[in-house]
Write a protein that holds these residues in place. Structure first.
Motif, PDB file in Angstrom:
ATOM      1  N   ALA A 165       0.864  -1.188   0.000  1.00  0.00           N
ATOM      2  CA  ALA A 165       0.000   0.000   0.000  1.00  0.00           C
ATOM      3  C   ALA A 165       0.893   1.228   0.000  1.00  0.00           C
ATOM      4  O   ALA A 165       2.045   1.181   0.453  1.00  0.00           O
ATOM      5  CB  ALA A 165      -0.926   0.019   1.213  1.00  0.00           C
ATOM      6  N   THR A 166       0.372   2.347  -0.523  1.00  0.00           N
ATOM      7  CA  THR A 166       1.142   3.591  -0.569  1.00  0.00           C
ATOM      8  C   THR A 166       1.395   4.109   0.841  1.00  0.00           C
ATOM      9  O   THR A 166       0.455   4.229   1.638  1.00  0.00           O
ATOM     10  CB  THR A 166       0.382   4.659  -1.376  1.00  0.00           C
ATOM     11  OG1 THR A 166       0.108   4.150  -2.686  1.00  0.00           O
ATOM     12  CG2 THR A 166       1.209   5.931  -1.484  1.00  0.00           C
ATOM     13  N   PRO A 167       2.647   4.400   1.213  1.00  0.00           N
ATOM     14  CA  PRO A 167       2.925   4.901   2.564  1.00  0.00           C
ATOM     15  C   PRO A 167       2.208   6.230   2.850  1.00  0.00           C
ATOM     16  O   PRO A 167       1.867   6.976   1.935  1.00  0.00           O
ATOM     17  CB  PRO A 167       4.447   5.083   2.561  1.00  0.00           C
ATOM     18  CG  PRO A 167       4.946   4.204   1.461  1.00  0.00           C
ATOM     19  CD  PRO A 167       3.873   4.209   0.413  1.00  0.00           C
ATOM     20  N   VAL A 168       2.017   6.478   4.113  1.00  0.00           N
ATOM     21  CA  VAL A 168       1.383   7.713   4.576  1.00  0.00           C
ATOM     22  C   VAL A 168       2.467   8.674   5.046  1.00  0.00           C
ATOM     23  O   VAL A 168       3.399   8.269   5.751  1.00  0.00           O
ATOM     24  CB  VAL A 168       0.403   7.417   5.727  1.00  0.00           C
ATOM     25  CG1 VAL A 168      -0.193   8.707   6.281  1.00  0.00           C
ATOM     26  CG2 VAL A 168      -0.705   6.487   5.252  1.00  0.00           C
ATOM     27  N   THR A 169       2.356   9.936   4.668  1.00  0.00           N
ATOM     28  CA  THR A 169       3.309  10.960   5.105  1.00  0.00           C
ATOM     29  C   THR A 169       2.748  11.671   6.330  1.00  0.00           C
ATOM     30  O   THR A 169       1.635  12.188   6.302  1.00  0.00           O
ATOM     31  CB  THR A 169       3.570  11.977   3.992  1.00  0.00           C
ATOM     32  OG1 THR A 169       4.108  11.302   2.844  1.00  0.00           O
ATOM     33  CG2 THR A 169       4.561  13.039   4.447  1.00  0.00           C
ATOM     34  N   VAL A 170       3.533  11.669   7.408  1.00  0.00           N
ATOM     35  CA  VAL A 170       3.094  12.300   8.655  1.00  0.00           C
ATOM     36  C   VAL A 170       4.168  13.269   9.123  1.00  0.00           C
ATOM     37  O   VAL A 170       5.356  13.111   8.818  1.00  0.00           O
ATOM     38  CB  VAL A 170       2.817  11.247   9.748  1.00  0.00           C
ATOM     39  CG1 VAL A 170       1.652  10.351   9.357  1.00  0.00           C
ATOM     40  CG2 VAL A 170       4.058  10.411  10.041  1.00  0.00           C
ATOM     41  N   TRP A 205       5.398   1.425  10.868  1.00  0.00           N
ATOM     42  CA  TRP A 205       6.638   0.992  10.227  1.00  0.00           C
ATOM     43  C   TRP A 205       7.177   2.184   9.448  1.00  0.00           C
ATOM     44  O   TRP A 205       6.589   2.626   8.475  1.00  0.00           O
ATOM     45  CB  TRP A 205       6.333  -0.188   9.316  1.00  0.00           C
ATOM     46  CG  TRP A 205       7.539  -0.753   8.621  1.00  0.00           C
ATOM     47  CD1 TRP A 205       8.849  -0.567   8.937  1.00  0.00           C
ATOM     48  CD2 TRP A 205       7.524  -1.615   7.486  1.00  0.00           C
ATOM     49  NE1 TRP A 205       9.664  -1.248   8.073  1.00  0.00           N
ATOM     50  CE2 TRP A 205       8.881  -1.911   7.174  1.00  0.00           C
ATOM     51  CE3 TRP A 205       6.504  -2.169   6.707  1.00  0.00           C
ATOM     52  CZ2 TRP A 205       9.226  -2.721   6.101  1.00  0.00           C
ATOM     53  CZ3 TRP A 205       6.853  -2.986   5.647  1.00  0.00           C
ATOM     54  CH2 TRP A 205       8.210  -3.263   5.347  1.00  0.00           C
ATOM     55  N   ILE A 206       8.312   2.711   9.872  1.00  0.00           N
ATOM     56  CA  ILE A 206       8.873   3.919   9.278  1.00  0.00           C
ATOM     57  C   ILE A 206       9.646   3.557   8.020  1.00  0.00           C
ATOM     58  O   ILE A 206      10.613   2.800   8.055  1.00  0.00           O
ATOM     59  CB  ILE A 206       9.795   4.643  10.275  1.00  0.00           C
ATOM     60  CG1 ILE A 206       9.012   5.043  11.522  1.00  0.00           C
ATOM     61  CG2 ILE A 206      10.423   5.874   9.634  1.00  0.00           C
ATOM     62  CD1 ILE A 206       9.872   5.590  12.634  1.00  0.00           C
ATOM     63  N   MET A 207       9.207   4.107   6.890  1.00  0.00           N
ATOM     64  CA  MET A 207       9.865   3.861   5.615  1.00  0.00           C
ATOM     65  C   MET A 207      11.059   4.801   5.409  1.00  0.00           C
ATOM     66  O   MET A 207      12.121   4.386   4.976  1.00  0.00           O
ATOM     67  CB  MET A 207       8.875   4.055   4.453  1.00  0.00           C
ATOM     68  CG  MET A 207       7.628   3.173   4.500  1.00  0.00           C
ATOM     69  SD  MET A 207       7.991   1.459   4.083  1.00  0.00           S
ATOM     70  CE  MET A 207       8.137   0.742   5.701  1.00  0.00           C
ATOM     71  N   SER A 208      10.834   6.065   5.721  1.00  0.00           N
ATOM     72  CA  SER A 208      11.895   7.066   5.564  1.00  0.00           C
ATOM     73  C   SER A 208      11.527   8.281   6.393  1.00  0.00           C
ATOM     74  O   SER A 208      10.369   8.440   6.816  1.00  0.00           O
ATOM     75  CB  SER A 208      12.072   7.464   4.084  1.00  0.00           C
ATOM     76  OG  SER A 208      10.872   8.027   3.571  1.00  0.00           O
ATOM     77  N   GLN A 209      12.502   9.127   6.629  1.00  0.00           N
ATOM     78  CA  GLN A 209      12.256  10.372   7.360  1.00  0.00           C
ATOM     79  C   GLN A 209      13.212  11.444   6.857  1.00  0.00           C
ATOM     80  O   GLN A 209      14.297  11.145   6.378  1.00  0.00           O
ATOM     81  CB  GLN A 209      12.411  10.162   8.871  1.00  0.00           C
ATOM     82  CG  GLN A 209      13.714   9.556   9.313  1.00  0.00           C
ATOM     83  CD  GLN A 209      13.709   9.171  10.774  1.00  0.00           C
ATOM     84  OE1 GLN A 209      12.674   9.025  11.399  1.00  0.00           O
ATOM     85  NE2 GLN A 209      14.897   9.014  11.343  1.00  0.00           N
ATOM     86  N   TRP A 210      12.770  12.692   6.941  1.00  0.00           N
ATOM     87  CA  TRP A 210      13.565  13.793   6.418  1.00  0.00           C
ATOM     88  C   TRP A 210      13.226  15.069   7.180  1.00  0.00           C
ATOM     89  O   TRP A 210      12.240  15.128   7.928  1.00  0.00           O
ATOM     90  CB  TRP A 210      13.329  13.971   4.917  1.00  0.00           C
ATOM     91  CG  TRP A 210      11.905  14.303   4.538  1.00  0.00           C
ATOM     92  CD1 TRP A 210      11.363  15.541   4.355  1.00  0.00           C
ATOM     93  CD2 TRP A 210      10.847  13.361   4.297  1.00  0.00           C
ATOM     94  NE1 TRP A 210      10.048  15.448   4.019  1.00  0.00           N
ATOM     95  CE2 TRP A 210       9.707  14.127   3.965  1.00  0.00           C
ATOM     96  CE3 TRP A 210      10.753  11.971   4.320  1.00  0.00           C
ATOM     97  CZ2 TRP A 210       8.484  13.530   3.666  1.00  0.00           C
ATOM     98  CZ3 TRP A 210       9.537  11.385   4.025  1.00  0.00           C
ATOM     99  CH2 TRP A 210       8.420  12.153   3.703  1.00  0.00           C
ATOM    100  N   GLN A 263       7.916  12.016   8.214  1.00  0.00           N
ATOM    101  CA  GLN A 263       8.143  10.578   8.080  1.00  0.00           C
ATOM    102  C   GLN A 263       7.189  10.002   7.039  1.00  0.00           C
ATOM    103  O   GLN A 263       6.053  10.460   6.895  1.00  0.00           O
ATOM    104  CB  GLN A 263       7.888   9.851   9.408  1.00  0.00           C
ATOM    105  CG  GLN A 263       8.948  10.068  10.462  1.00  0.00           C
ATOM    106  CD  GLN A 263       8.608   9.315  11.745  1.00  0.00           C
ATOM    107  OE1 GLN A 263       7.451   9.067  12.042  1.00  0.00           O
ATOM    108  NE2 GLN A 263       9.637   8.944  12.495  1.00  0.00           N
ATOM    109  N   SER A 264       7.677   8.998   6.338  1.00  0.00           N
ATOM    110  CA  SER A 264       6.830   8.183   5.471  1.00  0.00           C
ATOM    111  C   SER A 264       6.650   6.840   6.170  1.00  0.00           C
ATOM    112  O   SER A 264       7.638   6.150   6.449  1.00  0.00           O
ATOM    113  CB  SER A 264       7.489   7.985   4.102  1.00  0.00           C
ATOM    114  OG  SER A 264       6.721   7.125   3.288  1.00  0.00           O
ATOM    115  N   VAL A 265       5.400   6.463   6.498  1.00  0.00           N
ATOM    116  CA  VAL A 265       5.160   5.303   7.349  1.00  0.00           C
ATOM    117  C   VAL A 265       4.057   4.404   6.774  1.00  0.00           C
ATOM    118  O   VAL A 265       3.228   4.837   5.968  1.00  0.00           O
ATOM    119  CB  VAL A 265       4.757   5.742   8.780  1.00  0.00           C
ATOM    120  CG1 VAL A 265       5.815   6.626   9.402  1.00  0.00           C
ATOM    121  CG2 VAL A 265       3.397   6.445   8.776  1.00  0.00           C
ATOM    122  N   GLN A 266       4.099   3.153   7.220  1.00  0.00           N
ATOM    123  CA  GLN A 266       2.985   2.221   7.044  1.00  0.00           C
ATOM    124  C   GLN A 266       2.379   2.040   8.435  1.00  0.00           C
ATOM    125  O   GLN A 266       2.966   1.410   9.310  1.00  0.00           O
ATOM    126  CB  GLN A 266       3.466   0.876   6.484  1.00  0.00           C
ATOM    127  CG  GLN A 266       4.036   0.928   5.085  1.00  0.00           C
ATOM    128  CD  GLN A 266       2.969   1.143   4.024  1.00  0.00           C
ATOM    129  OE1 GLN A 266       1.785   1.311   4.320  1.00  0.00           O
ATOM    130  NE2 GLN A 266       3.385   1.144   2.771  1.00  0.00           N
TER     131      GLN A 266
END
Length: 349
Positions: free
Chosen positions: A244-249, A258-263, A310-313
């Motif tokens: 599924a497309t990650p959610v940006t928070v 589940w953290i995909m990436s962070q910036w 963060q980009s998360v699931q």
């Protein structure tokens, strides 16, 4: 005119009825009882340990959960002590050799071990020794023999690992209860829901297929191990994140995901590189650099106009991801079993 005679008993053999499925199932259980007992013992050892530790951990966590307010120093110390004792396994007197993190890591090996040791010898040993020909003369044709040999152990494996997952969830629950550990993380995801049984079934089906293809047990087990590890890593790193497309928070404190990436974005909206963030941390005030709080630097960034993303699931997608992964693993396992039966029909003689 010549008279054709049949060998003694040939007429009876020609008219013999196929062996009933129930009889084939009984023979399969008798032949594979060593593997079934060994697999049950492996799961049983871990299950007994987790039941004992689950009781201890639940009692310890009840003390943490009963402490109010949760932000009080005493409650924070209780929570930290609980995690030091039962998660990492360093300080707790009841932990010998590791906590839940170590146990979870060890459990990752169970599906491939069960699958390789149970699946590889099933048909490979018969084909290697030539005893499969005897089975075919007893009213068990190739397809019936292959299906009875493959399907019943598969069902038993799925049932056993499904029950084992329930025990693991009970054991692991205190770490999920306060959202300190996300059930979406690879450490937990493959051991919960339907994933654990599905991965075991895949390893079993792959080992059975390779055993029939190679007609050798040890090479089939070795290739199964390598193939399983490669597929499991590829799934965790490259396939599962795209269910599924990650959610940006906004913010870096979302532990129930589940953290995909962070910036980090600068006050002007520009996304900072990792080297730029490291430079900021080196130029932060000494009070921030020397702080014991893990959130001191991020708090300082926020105070100076920087925004954290963060980009998360999220955990709310747990069952969606479980069913997705379980479905494609079931399809692949079914195809491998079908291919194994095809190989028996084509190459069995």
């Amino acid at each position: 005119m010549t008279t054709r005679t049949l060998a003694p008993g040939a007429g009876a053999a020609i008219g013999r009825r196929p062996v009933p499925w129930s009889r084939l199932a009984w023979v399969t259980l008798r032949q594979r009882r060593g593997l079934l007992i060994g697999g049950g013992a492996l799961l049983g050892v871990f299950a007994v340990y987790m039941v004992v530790m689950a009781v201890i951990q639940h009692n310890a966590y009840a003390v943490v959960a009963a402490c109010h307010p949760a932000a009080a120093l005493k409650c924070q110390q209780l929570n930290n002590s609980f995690y030091r004792s039962y998660w990492g396994g360093g300080a707790g007197p009841v932990i010998a050799g590791g906590g839940a993190q170590t146990v979870s890591s060890l459990l990752f090996a169970i599906p491939v071990l069960l699958g390789a040791f149970a699946g590889a010898p099933l048909l490979a040993r018969e084909l290697e020794s030539g005893t499969f020909r005897f089975a075919w003369t007893q009213g068990a044709a190739r397809t019936r023999w292959a299906l009875s040999t493959l399907v019943l152990p598969a069902l038993l494996l799925v049932a056993a690992t499904g029950a084992f997952t329930g025990i693991f969830y009970w054991y692991f629950w205190p770490f999920l209860a306060d959202n300190q550990v996300s059930e979406m993380l690879p450490l937990a995801f493959a051991l919960l829901g339907v994933a654990f049984a599905a991965w075991t079934l895949l390893a079993y089906s792959l080992a059975a297929f390779l055993g029939t293809l190679f007609r050798r047990t040890l090479p089939a087990m070795a290739v199964t191990l390598v193939g399983y590890v490669v597929l499991a890593m590829a799934t965790a790193l490259a396939i599962r994140p795209h269910y599924a497309t990650p959610v940006t928070v906004r913010g870096w404190n979302n532990t129930s995901a589940w953290i995909m990436s962070q910036w980090v974005k600068a006050p002007d909206g520009q996304v900072l590189s990792q080297s730029a963030v490291n430079s900021l941390s080196q130029h932060a005030p000494p009070s921030v650099q020397n702080s014991s709080s893990p959130d001191a630097f991020t708090t300082w960034l926020t105070q100076h106009g920087y925004t954290l993303w963060q980009s998360v699931q999220p955990d709310s997608r747990f069952w969606q991801f479980q069913l997705t992964e379980g479905a494609w693993l079931l399809v692949v396992s079914s195809l491998l079993i079908a291919a194994t039966v095809w190989l028996v029909r084509r190459r069995g003689a």
